[in-house]
Design a protein around this motif. Sequence first.
Motif, PDB file in Angstrom:
ATOM      1  N   TYR A  60       1.827   4.578 -68.781  1.00  0.00           N
ATOM      2  CA  TYR A  60       3.080   4.180 -69.398  1.00  0.00           C
ATOM      3  C   TYR A  60       2.825   3.555 -70.769  1.00  0.00           C
ATOM      4  N   ASP A  61       3.695   3.846 -71.715  1.00  0.00           N
ATOM      5  CA  ASP A  61       3.596   3.313 -73.076  1.00  0.00           C
ATOM      6  C   ASP A  61       4.404   2.019 -73.147  1.00  0.00           C
ATOM      7  N   VAL A  62       3.717   0.873 -73.164  1.00  0.00           N
ATOM      8  CA  VAL A  62       4.432  -0.405 -73.096  1.00  0.00           C
ATOM      9  C   VAL A  62       5.197  -0.735 -74.365  1.00  0.00           C
ATOM     10  N   THR A  63       4.973  -0.006 -75.451  1.00  0.00           N
ATOM     11  CA  THR A  63       5.759  -0.275 -76.659  1.00  0.00           C
ATOM     12  C   THR A  63       7.222   0.090 -76.454  1.00  0.00           C
ATOM     13  N   GLU A  64       7.523   0.817 -75.377  1.00  0.00           N
ATOM     14  CA  GLU A  64       8.906   1.181 -75.082  1.00  0.00           C
ATOM     15  C   GLU A  64       9.576   0.191 -74.136  1.00  0.00           C
ATOM     16  N   TYR A  65       8.873  -0.874 -73.760  1.00  0.00           N
ATOM     17  CA  TYR A  65       9.348  -1.763 -72.704  1.00  0.00           C
ATOM     18  C   TYR A  65       9.709  -3.149 -73.241  1.00  0.00           C
ATOM     19  N   ALA A  66      10.608  -3.802 -72.516  1.00  0.00           N
ATOM     20  CA  ALA A  66      10.858  -5.227 -72.709  1.00  0.00           C
ATOM     21  C   ALA A  66      10.056  -5.993 -71.659  1.00  0.00           C
ATOM     22  N   LEU A  67       9.596  -7.177 -72.023  1.00  0.00           N
ATOM     23  CA  LEU A  67       8.921  -8.073 -71.083  1.00  0.00           C
ATOM     24  C   LEU A  67       9.934  -9.106 -70.628  1.00  0.00           C
ATOM     25  N   ASN A  68      10.285  -9.068 -69.348  1.00  0.00           N
ATOM     26  CA  ASN A  68      11.281  -9.989 -68.801  1.00  0.00           C
ATOM     27  C   ASN A  68      10.548 -11.109 -68.086  1.00  0.00           C
ATOM     28  N   SER A  69      10.626 -12.298 -68.639  1.00  0.00           N
ATOM     29  CA  SER A  69       9.856 -13.444 -68.155  1.00  0.00           C
ATOM     30  C   SER A  69      10.726 -14.342 -67.299  1.00  0.00           C
ATOM     31  N   PHE A  70      10.191 -14.741 -66.143  1.00  0.00           N
ATOM     32  CA  PHE A  70      10.887 -15.699 -65.288  1.00  0.00           C
ATOM     33  C   PHE A  70       9.862 -16.444 -64.459  1.00  0.00           C
ATOM     34  N   GLY A  71      10.305 -17.299 -63.577  1.00  0.00           N
ATOM     35  CA  GLY A  71       9.380 -18.176 -62.867  1.00  0.00           C
ATOM     36  C   GLY A  71       9.224 -19.488 -63.605  1.00  0.00           C
ATOM     37  N   SER A  72       8.776 -20.503 -62.898  1.00  0.00           N
ATOM     38  CA  SER A  72       8.738 -21.854 -63.461  1.00  0.00           C
ATOM     39  C   SER A  72       7.828 -21.978 -64.672  1.00  0.00           C
ATOM     40  N   ALA A  73       6.780 -21.159 -64.764  1.00  0.00           N
ATOM     41  CA  ALA A  73       5.833 -21.259 -65.888  1.00  0.00           C
ATOM     42  C   ALA A  73       5.911 -20.062 -66.819  1.00  0.00           C
ATOM     43  N   GLN A  96       6.480 -20.514 -70.733  1.00  0.00           N
ATOM     44  CA  GLN A  96       5.412 -21.165 -71.493  1.00  0.00           C
ATOM     45  C   GLN A  96       4.389 -20.148 -72.013  1.00  0.00           C
ATOM     46  N   HIS A  97       4.372 -18.951 -71.445  1.00  0.00           N
ATOM     47  CA  HIS A  97       3.313 -18.002 -71.782  1.00  0.00           C
ATOM     48  C   HIS A  97       3.828 -16.632 -72.198  1.00  0.00           C
ATOM     49  N   ALA A  98       5.146 -16.441 -72.227  1.00  0.00           N
ATOM     50  CA  ALA A  98       5.706 -15.114 -72.451  1.00  0.00           C
ATOM     51  C   ALA A  98       5.277 -14.530 -73.797  1.00  0.00           C
ATOM     52  N   CYS A  99       5.308 -15.341 -74.869  1.00  0.00           N
ATOM     53  CA  CYS A  99       4.941 -14.827 -76.192  1.00  0.00           C
ATOM     54  C   CYS A  99       3.479 -14.394 -76.218  1.00  0.00           C
ATOM     55  N   LEU A 100       2.606 -15.234 -75.685  1.00  0.00           N
ATOM     56  CA  LEU A 100       1.182 -14.896 -75.671  1.00  0.00           C
ATOM     57  C   LEU A 100       0.922 -13.652 -74.837  1.00  0.00           C
ATOM     58  N   ILE A 101       1.629 -13.528 -73.705  1.00  0.00           N
ATOM     59  CA  ILE A 101       1.475 -12.350 -72.868  1.00  0.00           C
ATOM     60  C   ILE A 101       1.905 -11.109 -73.636  1.00  0.00           C
ATOM     61  N   ALA A 102       3.039 -11.177 -74.314  1.00  0.00           N
ATOM     62  CA  ALA A 102       3.551 -10.016 -75.046  1.00  0.00           C
ATOM     63  C   ALA A 102       2.561  -9.544 -76.101  1.00  0.00           C
ATOM     64  N   PHE A 103       1.912 -10.488 -76.769  1.00  0.00           N
ATOM     65  CA  PHE A 103       0.986 -10.106 -77.826  1.00  0.00           C
ATOM     66  C   PHE A 103      -0.400  -9.774 -77.308  1.00  0.00           C
ATOM     67  N   SER A 104      -0.652 -10.057 -76.040  1.00  0.00           N
ATOM     68  CA  SER A 104      -1.924  -9.645 -75.443  1.00  0.00           C
ATOM     69  C   SER A 104      -1.845  -8.239 -74.886  1.00  0.00           C
ATOM     70  N   CYS A 105      -0.623  -7.723 -74.652  1.00  0.00           N
ATOM     71  CA  CYS A 105      -0.463  -6.372 -74.142  1.00  0.00           C
ATOM     72  C   CYS A 105      -0.765  -5.378 -75.250  1.00  0.00           C
ATOM     73  N   PRO A 106      -1.299  -4.202 -74.925  1.00  0.00           N
ATOM     74  CA  PRO A 106      -1.659  -3.216 -75.935  1.00  0.00           C
ATOM     75  C   PRO A 106      -0.465  -2.824 -76.785  1.00  0.00           C
ATOM     76  N   SER A 107      -0.606  -2.902 -78.100  1.00  0.00           N
ATOM     77  CA  SER A 107       0.414  -2.503 -79.065  1.00  0.00           C
ATOM     78  C   SER A 107       1.687  -3.335 -78.972  1.00  0.00           C
ATOM     79  N   ASN A 108       1.682  -4.356 -78.116  1.00  0.00           N
ATOM     80  CA  ASN A 108       2.831  -5.255 -77.927  1.00  0.00           C
ATOM     81  C   ASN A 108       3.993  -4.561 -77.231  1.00  0.00           C
ATOM     82  N   VAL A 109       4.635  -5.297 -76.351  1.00  0.00           N
ATOM     83  CA  VAL A 109       5.872  -4.794 -75.773  1.00  0.00           C
ATOM     84  C   VAL A 109       6.963  -4.880 -76.827  1.00  0.00           C
ATOM     85  N   ARG A 110       8.032  -4.117 -76.646  1.00  0.00           N
ATOM     86  CA  ARG A 110       9.047  -4.000 -77.685  1.00  0.00           C
ATOM     87  C   ARG A 110       9.804  -5.312 -77.888  1.00  0.00           C
ATOM     88  N   ALA A 111      10.075  -6.025 -76.821  1.00  0.00           N
ATOM     89  CA  ALA A 111      10.804  -7.280 -76.943  1.00  0.00           C
ATOM     90  C   ALA A 111      10.477  -8.148 -75.756  1.00  0.00           C
TER      91      ALA A 111
END
Length: 375
Positions: free
Chosen positions: A322-335, A338-353
């Motif tokens: 799957y090409d993650v540049t076509e995806y949104a990262l939906n963040s939830f859970g208590s923590a 705190q890490h959603a931005c870092l996770i998004a930029f650690s994914c290959p080519s970044n998720v779209r939003a």
Amino acid sequence: KPRPLYGAIVGADERVRADGTVERPLDFEKLAADLAAVRARGFTSAAIVLMHAYAHPEHERRAAQIAQDAGFTQISVSHEVSPLIRIVPRGDTAVLDAYLSPVLRRYVERVSADLEHTELAFMASSGGLKAAANFQGRDAILSGPAGGVIAMVETAKAAGFGKVIGFDMGGTSTDVSHYAGDLERSFETTIAGVRLAQPMLKIHTVAAGGGSILAFDGTRFRAGPQSAGSNPGPRCYRRGGPLTVTDANVMTGKLAAEFFPKIFGPTGCEPLDADAVRAGFAEIAERIGDGRSPEDVADGFIRIAVENMANAIRRISVERGYDVTEYALNSFGSAGGQHACLIAFSCPSNVRACLNVTDRCWLTSATVTHPSSSR
């Protein structure tokens, strides 16, 4: 290896062939005596698993009646729990159902009693709802994360996203999931060493959460897989706990102690202990001895935890084509937030939003230019 869930085994003297021919009839008297002896030792739950019962269940039905007559209060019969041809996963699922159902049943009965005039349903691991009367232990293994996946999909749809990666970070673990138009399910999985043959939403879990313990062994940083749990919890909880990912977020300023209620410490009326957190990271910085500040040390631990979680997302997306540049990262859970931005930029080519459901904050990939700016 994990300890088995069962505490005793009783062999049934019987044999039914695959075509339904009874090679050896069930020995009722011997089984009744054996089950009575086990019941006398204090056992109240029984799982009944016979060879070809998925297609020819008569002996299992009779064994269940014998167990009921012996006084067992929870009887999980494999042809009802998981009517599949393979005896090992069918048996493991029946054992787990017998293990969990009594505890779950007490909980369901308490909730039902408080809501006696309400039609009550519970989320099942498959992502569907089960009426309270039909909700069993086998249905509840991943019911919480499954509810998160359903909510993740619906909130993403409402925001206009049809392809989404779910990022659910709690205190002990992180659950990641993939959606591209259809809910993905698995029908046989292993959780905590127990094989299950039950339909479940496909959720990948890694041992990285807010309570993951941080350690420096003189050579490298480690984040998890051990967790401080809720008691003693992170160092900042004032219960003598170890340094954790939550403490690293306190150290870097992502969590501000003044915004938390004063519910910590032995008396339950103190604020988060930022001073103890700083002292802990300062001690590690001194051991390293290369001039790093306590904030730099904390940030290093966070990046390791983030990489572990990003690898989990890669496993369910990029490694499956799957090409993650076509995806949104939906963040939830208590923590999660705190890490959603870092996770998004650690994914290959970044998720779209990145859609952070926790605080309803939107971050597009054009907004954040470097992971450190997520502070």
